[in-house]
Design an enzyme around this catalytic site. Sequence first.
Site, PDB file in Angstrom:
ATOM      1  N   ALA A 194      33.900  43.420  42.382  1.00  0.00           N
ATOM      2  CA  ALA A 194      34.179  44.598  43.213  1.00  0.00           C
ATOM      3  C   ALA A 194      34.196  44.161  44.682  1.00  0.00           C
ATOM      4  CB  ALA A 194      33.172  45.704  42.929  1.00  0.00           C
ATOM      5  N   SER A 195      33.502  44.881  45.563  1.00  0.00           N
ATOM      6  CA  SER A 195      33.610  44.585  46.997  1.00  0.00           C
ATOM      7  C   SER A 195      32.835  43.352  47.452  1.00  0.00           C
ATOM      8  CB  SER A 195      33.177  45.799  47.824  1.00  0.00           C
ATOM      9  OG  SER A 195      34.192  46.772  47.812  1.00  0.00           O
ATOM     10  N   VAL A 196      32.085  42.717  46.583  1.00  0.00           N
ATOM     11  CA  VAL A 196      31.509  41.416  46.935  1.00  0.00           C
ATOM     12  C   VAL A 196      32.630  40.384  47.045  1.00  0.00           C
ATOM     13  CG1 VAL A 196      29.901  39.594  46.178  1.00  0.00           C
ATOM     14  CG2 VAL A 196      29.215  41.985  46.057  1.00  0.00           C
ATOM     15  N   SER A 197      33.843  40.784  46.671  1.00  0.00           N
ATOM     16  CA  SER A 197      35.033  39.959  46.930  1.00  0.00           C
ATOM     17  C   SER A 197      35.358  39.892  48.419  1.00  0.00           C
ATOM     18  CB  SER A 197      36.255  40.541  46.194  1.00  0.00           C
ATOM     19  OG  SER A 197      36.038  40.651  44.809  1.00  0.00           O
ATOM     20  N   LYS A 198      34.972  40.898  49.188  1.00  0.00           N
ATOM     21  CA  LYS A 198      35.389  40.977  50.595  1.00  0.00           C
ATOM     22  C   LYS A 198      34.920  39.789  51.438  1.00  0.00           C
ATOM     23  CE  LYS A 198      36.343  45.915  51.088  1.00  0.00           C
ATOM     24  NZ  LYS A 198      36.210  46.370  49.685  1.00  0.00           N
TER      25      LYS A 198
END
Length: 451
Positions: free
Chosen positions: A59-63
């Site tokens: 999820a947003s730990v991809s950012k």
Amino acid sequence: MTNTKVNLERLFNDIKERELLNGTVLVAKKGEILYEGAFGDAELSTYRPLTSRSVFNLASVSKPITATAILLLVQEGKLNLDDAVQKWIPNLPYEGITIRHLLNHTSGLPDYLDLFEKYWDKTKIADNDDLLMYLTKYKPERLFVPNERVEYSNTGYILLAIIVERVTNMGFSVFLQENIFKPLNMTCTQAIGVRKENIQIDDYAYGYVYDVYAGKYILADDFEESKMVTYLDGMLGDGGIQSTVRDLYLYERALSAGKLINDKLLQETYKPAVTETETPFKYGFGWILEDDKEKGQIIWHSGGWPGYVTSLRRFINHDIVVIVLRNKEHDFDFDQHILLAIEQAAFDEPYELAEEKPPLERAQAISLDILKRLVGNYALTEHPDLIIHVFLENNRLFIKFPGSMKLELYAKTEKSFFIRGLSIDVDFTTEGSKELVRIVDDAEVRTAERQ
């Protein structure tokens, strides 16, 4: 260090015994992994257990990883932080936005989720090119002028992925593989839409949500509210990276050691955006920033996508890393309670652990006529200029808070509702001639009056 290990072992034995977590965990201090483990199931239908090498949607730990890709190009002189986005994406219908604005969420670009829910053919799977096409075609109104404030924008991070492709003439996934994942030996990591590419990943952790009507866990693909996991599966940059706790730790170590980004650029990465108005949280380039009196500088990111809750927290002054990846929806406050207990154990502090998971709430079916009576605009009592919208879509009731995405309301009774997974109750009531809505979030109560 030995005491910390013992403390962590005791905590995770309790967590396992009480079945409080469905996910994987890694805790490290000063370059030593103190605990690595897995709890619960990767696939409910087969009872396949999670392992410490199970692959999750980050999820947003991809950012942070997307931001790292951009910073690598800045470091190589191929980009400037203050380049206009239109230099690389000329047809973008928004002027005055820079790469820096995209990185620290000060662009003012609206989030794309509502745009695709409204216009997209849900039988198809969208990708980054489709987002750019939709921004050009529909030109959704920007939320504010660049650098007025910080407001989280998934749209901005997809544009960053597109910029990586424009600068390098490489696919975003390929660039990450060649410049981050392969060099760091992150062998279980890739940026890919699992459904879009129709691939099977070994030891994959499937994401489950709680069906509030049936009272059981189901795949996010099969729950009406979370159908976007299928039709938005091709989006990369804001999310879409599949990885493990160990691979994330390899990434974190390389970043902390200066093996990816040089010290000067890292210092800028960890500086919060300076905006015209006060911001609700501090954000650098791909990281949320905190300063804690006792724990020092905390650089972290969390992620949430139907079926997945992820967290990578770095306590810089103590060189402590806590990574938790989960694939089974629980109450938000309870998830935070578990994370806090893990951090306390990592700091050799006493921790408190719930005896059991709180039961997830069941919803009642309410007639459409009753729901229609609740629809309207409600002005917050303390801030009458801020409006809460309550509306129907496809005969389902939603609420939209100022500056937030819409959330579905599930009925306990005809006038009492809850928001799934967030420990928030929404109650409709009257006082004399006033029609009110009360939002109860733990001890905080906000009231708004129908306009």
